[in-house]
Design an enzyme around this catalytic site. Structure first.
Site, PDB file in Angstrom:
ATOM      1  CE  LYS A 172      -5.202 -14.584  -6.956  1.00  0.00           C
ATOM      2  NZ  LYS A 172      -5.593 -13.832  -5.459  1.00  0.00           N
ATOM      3  CE  LYS A 187      -4.263  -0.929  -0.601  1.00  0.00           C
ATOM      4  NZ  LYS A 187      -4.724  -2.154   0.113  1.00  0.00           N
ATOM      5  CE  LYS A 244     -12.737  -7.170  -3.161  1.00  0.00           C
ATOM      6  NZ  LYS A 244     -11.713  -8.824  -2.538  1.00  0.00           N
TER       7      LYS A 244
END
Ligand code: TRP
Length: 336
Positions: A199, A117, A202
């Site tokens: 993969k 982050k 979201k």
């Protein structure tokens, strides 16, 4: 204060940073549904965690409702599990504070997700981002859960959760179990993206990801755009990753016989990827459309959504209150 039934306790959470996709279904949801009869389950939508990245709160709200409706559409039963939103259970924040007193700056700064982050949002390295794993530990230990069905990427957070539990128990007396990742005794299914790399996700890679809310046209479009090539020229040619991924998707959702047909076609070098993709798209639509339609119907019934979320918050709140009573007594925060 023991629980009335003896089922083992399961807790998991999902960050509503986007909407659910095929990977969320096979990697998590399908297993949640399987657990709901055998365990005491707490499934939570982590809206507080999402605030650490300062999202558009209107979008956050809509994502929360999407996730809840999709959980329901996939078969989670709000009468069997506690399905709730993190911000509705205030005790979480209190437990988070106590664990903050047991968490060290150094270990928090070393957490992989924190370091990621820092790289991604250097302009917003707030304190809640640093203590993200402490909040997650509070989510889990609030219900004194033993099993946490999550993917490999959450292992470090679980290890920290165990550390906070042990430190608390050591300092104040035995209150918490040491939760472990729950896997289903079989290999966790990875759902590959449609572009041959990574993969489904979201929040990234939207064209390579099939969302549970994608309409039929979009599903067709994404699948028809998936990368292929001219096909094998000699028998025995190994399947490249991006082709292997399409086979993997057929394995998950294909009609009977489809996998065998295309494997045979590949092996004798007569495969036509256009046909394979058309077939895959139709099978995928057969899989996704009923979930999408059910979720849309559920979401449009605002009263039902409110009822489900209220019921979930009450169930989770009940469990939380029992734990917090023990916690305050253990620390000695009880003056009357
Ligand atoms: N950190 C988890 C994720 O990114 C989400 C989460 C929040 C969670 N609280 C949790 C997962 C508690 C399991 C248990 O996916």
């Amino acid at each position: 204060m023991e629980k009335t039934d003896k089922k083992e306790i399961v807790m998991s959470g999902i960050r509503p940073t986007g909407i659910l996709h095929l990977g969320s279904y096979f990697g998590a949801l399908k297993n949640y549904v399987r657990m709901q009869d055998d365990y005491e389950c707490y499934f939570m939508v982590a809206d507080l965690h999402s605030l650490t990245t300062h999202p558009d709160t209107q979008l956050l709200r809509s994502n929360v409702l999407h996730v809840i409706s999709e959980y329901l559409a996939c078969g989670l039963d709000p009468d069997k599990v506690a399905l709730y939103c993190q911000s509705d259970v205030f005790e979480t924040s209190e437990l988070y504070f106590y664990f903050n007193t047991l968490a060290y700056k150094g270990e928090l700064e070393k957490t992989t997700t924190f370091k990621d982050k820092v790289r991604l949002q250097p302009q917003n390295i707030n304190a809640a981002l640093l203590t993200y794993p402490v909040l997650q530990a509070a989510d889990i230990l609030l219900h004194r859960a033993l099993y946490v069905p999550v993917g490999k990427d959450q292992e470090q957070h679980l290890e920290m959760t165990r550390n906070f539990a042990v430190r608390f128990n050591h300092r104040y007396g035995q209150v918490f179990p040491e939760p472990v990742a729950f896997n289903f005794g079989e290999e966790l299914v990875k759902v590959p993206g449609l572009d041959g790399t990574g993969k489904m996700s979201k929040s990234e890679n939207q064209n390579a990801t099939l969302y549970l809310s994608d309409d039929d046209g979009l599903i067709r479009k994404k699948i028809m755009k998936a990368k292929t090539d001219e096909g094998p020229k000699v028998p025995g040619t190994p399947r490249p990753d991006y082709i292997e991924n399409l086979f993997q998707l057929i394995k998950l959702t294909g009609s009977p016989g489809v996998l065998e047909k295309y494997e045979a076609d590949y092996n004798n070098c007569t495969i036509r990827y256009g046909d394979l993709k058309k077939q895959l798209a139709e099978d995928m639509i057969r899989f996704i459309a009923p979930i999408r339609e059910k979720a849309t119907a559920i979401r449009s019934d605002e009263n039902y959504m409110k009822e489900v979320m209220k019921k979930g918050a009450e169930k989770a709140g009940e469990s939380a209150k029992k734990t917090m009573k023990l916690v305050r007594e253990a620390i000695g925060l009880k003056y009357f």
